[in-house]
Design an enzyme around this catalytic site. Structure first.
Site, short mmCIF file in Angstrom:
data_model
loop_
_atom_site.label_atom_id
_atom_site.label_comp_id
_atom_site.label_asym_id
_atom_site.label_seq_id
_atom_site.Cartn_x
_atom_site.Cartn_y
_atom_site.Cartn_z
CG ASP A 190 33.39 42.78 35.53
OD1 ASP A 190 34.46 42.20 35.78
OD2 ASP A 190 33.19 43.98 35.76
CD GLU A 238 39.52 35.06 32.91
OE1 GLU A 238 39.93 34.02 33.43
OE2 GLU A 238 40.28 35.86 32.30
CD1 TRP A 239 38.93 41.57 35.71
CD2 TRP A 239 38.57 40.07 37.32
NE1 TRP A 239 37.72 41.85 36.28
CE2 TRP A 239 37.48 40.95 37.27
CE3 TRP A 239 38.57 39.04 38.27
CZ2 TRP A 239 36.38 40.83 38.12
CZ3 TRP A 239 37.49 38.91 39.11
CH2 TRP A 239 36.41 39.80 39.04
N GLY A 240 42.23 37.98 33.22
CA GLY A 240 43.39 37.13 32.96
C GLY A 240 43.51 35.96 33.91
CG ASN A 275 40.17 30.99 34.77
OD1 ASN A 275 40.42 30.02 35.48
ND2 ASN A 275 39.37 31.99 35.18
CG ASP A 318 39.59 46.63 37.71
OD1 ASP A 318 39.54 45.65 36.95
OD2 ASP A 318 38.61 47.07 38.32
C1 GLA Z 1 35.58 45.09 37.42
C2 GLA Z 1 36.14 45.42 36.06
C3 GLA Z 1 36.19 46.94 35.88
C4 GLA Z 1 34.79 47.51 36.05
C5 GLA Z 1 34.24 47.11 37.40
C6 GLA Z 1 32.79 47.51 37.57
O1 GLA Z 1 36.43 45.51 38.44
O2 GLA Z 1 37.40 44.86 35.89
O3 GLA Z 1 36.71 47.28 34.63
O4 GLA Z 1 33.97 47.05 35.02
O5 GLA Z 1 34.30 45.69 37.58
O6 GLA Z 1 32.28 47.11 38.79
#
Ligand code: GLA
Length: 388
Positions: free
Chosen positions: A148, A181-183, A185, A203
Site C-alpha cells: 500500500d 499506489e492508487w495510480g 504516480n 478504492d
Molecule cells: C488502502 C487500499 C485498500 C486497502 C486499505 C487497507 O485504502 O487501497 O485496498 O488495502 O488501504 O487499509
C-alpha cells in the site's frame, strides 16, 4: 583480463538486482481478499472458513487461488528485533501456520503491508525494513504481497516500490508483487519491471457510480481505465481494484455488469464478498467459466472502450484465435433497446458467430444487427468467433 573480470562482475551484479520474479502472473491473478467486506474484522477462523468455502463451492476450481489477508493482521508494534508479528488475538496460530494451512488446501497465501511508515489502518509499515520484512514473508510462505501507499511522506514511488521488489527477490521466494499506489504516480508508465499488477485508482466502493474523497463506484473506476489498455499484458496488469460483486450496495445486475467489465479489462479478479454467505446467483456470477475465460484469455490483452454514447457504451477485448469479446453497457437509469450494427466495428474482419455469454445462447452472426433489451446498469456480454 582484470578489466574483463570487472566487467563480468558488473554485469552479474546488474542482473542480481533490479528484477522482479518473472512469469508468476501470465494471466491476471485470481483470489479472495478480506478488505472490501471485512476491513479490520479479520481473524484466523474467518480466513480458514473462507478457504473452506472457496474449496467446497467451486471457486478454487474456477481459478480463485490467492487468499489475501489485507490490512489489520498485525500487532501494533514490531518485536524487539524489529520483526513484523501477527496480532496474537486474531491469529493465535501465527502466519507460518496459516500459510501452511492454505498451501495444504491448494491455495496461495497473500498478505498486505504498506510502503510507508504505517499502513492506512495504523499498523507497522515496511519503510526502512524492506529486506527484513521480505525475509519474514518468505519464512511464512507468502506468495503474494499487496503493498500500500499510506504514510509514505516524501518517498518517491518508483524508488520505494523498486526497493521492495529487490528485497523480495533477495529473499528468494517467488512472490507476486501487487502495487497499491492508487495510480497517483502513473505506475503504468514504470511498474512493468517492478511488479505484476498495480492499482490505477483510489478504492472501490460497493455502488454503481458514487464518488467519495478516496473511494468510488465501479463505473467511476471503469471510466478511469480508458487509455490504459496499452500498458497491460502477461505478468504486468492494470488493477482497477478488487471486486464488489455480491456486496450489499450493488444490485444483482450491477454485480453482473461489474464482473463482466472487469473481465473485459483483464483485471485481477479478487473476490471481496463474504463467500460463506452468498446467494447462488452471486456464486454463479463469480464462477461463470465463460466469463472468466474472457478475463484469463492467454493472449493477455486488456479490453478498451470502443463507443461511448449517452448511456450506452461498447467495450471490446481481443481474444486468442481471432475471437473477440464485446460488452454493451447500459449505464443509464432506464431499460434500453440497444442496436449494434457490426459494420461499425471495423476491427471485425469477415463474419463471426455471436454467442450471448450470460444466457449461454448462440444468437446468430455479425451479418445481422444485434438488438437487445438491456436493463439499467446492466450489460450484454458476447463472444464472437470467426466463421471459417
Ligand atoms: C488502502 C487500499 C485498500 C486497502 C486499505 C487497507 O485504502 O487501497 O485496498 O488495502 O488501504 O487499509
Amino acid at each position: 583480463m582484470r578489466q574483463f573480470a570487472c566487467f563480468l562482475l558488473l554485469v552479474s551484479s546488474m542482473t542480481a538486482f533490479g528484477q522482479k520474479f518473472e512469469g508468476l502472473a501470465p494471466t491476471p491473478p485470481m483470489g479472495w481478499n478480506s478488505w472490501n467486506m471485512f476491513a479490520g474484522n479479520i481473524n484466523e477462523q474467518l480466513i480458514k472458513g473462507v478457504a473452506e468455502t472457496l474449496l467446497s463451492n467451486g471457486m478454487q476450481k474456477a481459478g480463485y487461488t490467492y487468499v489475501v489477508i489485507d490490512d489489520c493482521w498485525e500487532s501494533m508494534a514490531r518485536d524487539t528485533a524489529g520483526n513484523l508479528i501477527a496480532d496474537p488475538a486474531k491469529f493465535p496460530g501465527g502466519m507460518k501456520a496459516l500459510g501452511d494451512y492454505l498451501h495444504a488446501k491448494g491455495f496461495k497465501f497473500g498478505i498486505h503491508n504498506c510502503a510507508g511508515t504505517q499502513t492506512c489502518a495504523g499498523f507497522p509499515g515496511g519503510r526502512g525494513h524492506e529486506f527484513q520484512d521480505a525475509r519474514t514473508y518468505a519464512s511464512w510462505g507468502v506468495d503474494y504481497l499487496k503493498y500500500d501507499w499510506c504514510n509514505h511522506g516524501t518517498a518517491n514511488a518508483e524508488e520505494t516500490y523498486k526497493t521492495m521488489r529487490d528485497a523480495l527477490h533477495a529473499a528468494g521466494r517467488p512472490v507476486v508483487f501487487s502495487l497499491c499506489e492508487w495510480g497517483n504516480n502513473q505506475p503504468w508508465l514504470w511498474a512493468e519491471k517492478v511488479g505484476h499488477l498495480w492499482r490505477t485508482t483510489g478504492d472501490i466502493r460497493d455502488c454503481f457510480d458514487c464518488q467519495g474523497v478516496y473511494d468510488m463506484g465501479w463505473k467511476v473506476i471503469l471510466d478511469k481505465q480508458v487509455g490504459l489498455e496499452k500498458y497491460a499484458g502477461p505478468d504486468h496488469w492494470n488493477d482497477p481494484d478488487m471486486l464488489e460483486v455480491g456486496n450489499k450496495g450493488l444490485s444483482l445486475g450491477e454485480s453482473r455488469a461489474h464482473f463482466s467489465l472487469w473481465c473485459i479489462l483483464a483485471a485481477p479478479l479478487m473476490a471481496g464478498n463474504d463467500v460463506r454467505n452468498m446467494s447462488k446467483e452471486i456464486r454463479d456470477i463469480l464462477t461463470d467459466p465463460d466469463v472468466i475465460a474472457i478475463d484469463q484469455d492467454p493472449l493477455g490483452k486488456q479490453g478498451y472502450r470502443f463507443i461511448e454514447n449517452p448511456g450506452k457504451e461498447i467495450w471490446v477485448k481481443e481474444l486468442s484465435n481471432g475471437e473477440w469479446a464485446v460488452c454493451v453497457l447500459n449505464g443509464g437509469d432506464n431499460e434500453m433497446e440497444i442496436h449494434v450494427n457490426w459494420n461499425n466495428l471495423p476491427f471485425l474482419k469477415g463474419t463471426f458467430r455471436v454467442r450471448d455469454i450470460w444466457t449461454r445462447k448462440d444468437i446468430g452472426t455479425t451479418k445481422e444487427e444485434f438488438v437487445g433489451q438491456i436493463p439499467s446498469h446492466n450489460v450484454v456480454l458476447m463472444r464472437l468467433a470467426p466463421v471459417h
